[in-house]
Design a protein around this motif. Structure first.
Motif, PDB file in Angstrom:
ATOM      1  N   ILE A  24       0.845  -1.205   0.000  1.00 34.06           N
ATOM      2  CA  ILE A  24       0.000   0.000   0.000  1.00 34.06           C
ATOM      3  C   ILE A  24       0.877   1.251   0.000  1.00 34.06           C
ATOM      4  CG2 ILE A  24      -1.754   1.313   1.248  1.00 34.06           C
ATOM      5  CD1 ILE A  24      -2.740  -1.363   2.405  1.00 34.06           C
ATOM      6  N   ALA A  25       1.962   1.222   0.787  1.00 35.64           N
ATOM      7  CA  ALA A  25       2.860   2.375   0.875  1.00 35.64           C
ATOM      8  C   ALA A  25       3.494   2.691  -0.479  1.00 35.64           C
ATOM      9  CB  ALA A  25       3.941   2.116   1.916  1.00 35.64           C
ATOM     10  N   VAL A  26       3.811   1.659  -1.236  1.00 36.94           N
ATOM     11  CA  VAL A  26       4.457   1.848  -2.536  1.00 36.94           C
ATOM     12  C   VAL A  26       3.466   2.350  -3.586  1.00 36.94           C
ATOM     13  CG1 VAL A  26       5.562   0.648  -4.470  1.00 36.94           C
ATOM     14  CG2 VAL A  26       6.285   0.160  -2.119  1.00 36.94           C
ATOM     15  N   PHE A  27       2.234   1.816  -3.542  1.00 35.78           N
ATOM     16  CA  PHE A  27       1.283   2.084  -4.618  1.00 35.78           C
ATOM     17  C   PHE A  27       0.163   3.058  -4.250  1.00 35.78           C
ATOM     18  CE2 PHE A  27       3.077  -2.086  -5.764  1.00 35.78           C
ATOM     19  CZ  PHE A  27       3.470  -1.828  -7.072  1.00 35.78           C
ATOM     20  N   HIS A  28       0.177   3.633  -3.035  1.00 31.77           N
ATOM     21  CA  HIS A  28      -0.984   4.427  -2.618  1.00 31.77           C
ATOM     22  C   HIS A  28      -1.198   5.682  -3.462  1.00 31.77           C
ATOM     23  CE1 HIS A  28       2.203   6.475  -0.328  1.00 31.77           C
ATOM     24  NE2 HIS A  28       1.394   7.516  -0.230  1.00 31.77           N
ATOM     25  N   GLU A  29      -0.169   6.198  -4.104  1.00 30.88           N
ATOM     26  CA  GLU A  29      -0.347   7.379  -4.943  1.00 30.88           C
ATOM     27  C   GLU A  29      -0.254   7.048  -6.428  1.00 30.88           C
ATOM     28  OE1 GLU A  29       2.346  10.355  -3.398  1.00 30.88           O
ATOM     29  OE2 GLU A  29       0.713  11.172  -2.177  1.00 30.88           O
ATOM     30  N   SER A  30      -0.284   5.763  -6.748  1.00 30.45           N
ATOM     31  CA  SER A  30      -0.279   5.339  -8.150  1.00 30.45           C
ATOM     32  C   SER A  30      -1.692   5.413  -8.716  1.00 30.45           C
ATOM     33  CB  SER A  30       0.252   3.914  -8.270  1.00 30.45           C
ATOM     34  OG  SER A  30      -0.661   3.000  -7.686  1.00 30.45           O
TER      35      SER A  30
END
Length: 205
Positions: free
Chosen positions: A20-26
């Protein structure tokens, strides 16, 4: 639950938080935020707003402190010292993780349809993380007692977590991915502390 299962849960939920931390702003993260927000806010009404305004107060720092002190005092009164220490360690972890993670990601809060004003960063949700750790820890403690109707108590704890977490999205102060991340790392924390205390509890009759 065995120590192996507890550490496995810690690893799994830490990985979920990491994803989630890696993709939350994707693009995927924003899609999830939009769809979940629209689903929750579809129930918008005066009564729902009043409910969530009240529920969200339960997840405030002062509320968590007061509830923790009450539970710890009750545990000490019944000489459940290890149980009290377990809750102290869990909540200390919460107080450390929330500011460290928020300042690590520096995500701004949603700017749309905010029903209450609040400062600070958005990711992960402190209410979600704190309430998951507190009520998750209560569920661990309940397991190590002979209280009646444990299933009902587990359900009440789970409902409290879900309501507090949902309130943050409904009130417009968090993205859904903030809340999901808070729940994931909160569950990982409870699993880790439970692993540390494995075998130290004595079931209280």
């Amino acid at each position: 639950m065995s120590r192996a299962k507890k550490i496995s849960l810690f690893i799994v939920f830490t990985l979920i938080f990491g994803v989630i931390a890696v993709f939350h702003e994707s693009r995927v993260g924003r899609f999830i935020d939009r769809e979940v927000y629209e689903f929750i806010y579809a129930s918008e009404s005066f009564l729902t707003t009043a409910l969530f305004l009240g529920v969200t107060q339960l997840g405030e720092v002062i509320s968590m402190i007061i509830l923790s002190i009450i539970v710890i005092a009750i545990l000490l009164l019944y000489r459940m010292n290890i149980h009290a220490l377990f809750l102290v360690v869990s909540m200390l972890m919460s107080s450390i993780l929330i500011p460290v993670l928020k300042h690590s990601f520096d995500r701004e809060r949603p700017a749309f349809l905010r029903l209450i004003e609040i400062g600070g960063f958005s990711f992960p949700s402190g209410h979600s993380l704190g309430s998951t750790i507190f009520f998750g820890s209560l569920m661990v403690l309940i397991k190590h007692t002979n209280l009646n109707h444990k299933a009902v108590l587990y359900a009440l704890c789970a409902v409290a977590i879900l309501l507090i977490c949902s309130s943050r999205v409904y009130l417009g102060v968090h993205f859904p991915t903030d809340v999901l991340a808070g729940m994931a790392i909160g569950t990982a924390t409870v699993s880790l502390v439970s692993w540390i205390f494995h075998g130290k509890f004595k079931d209280i009759k």
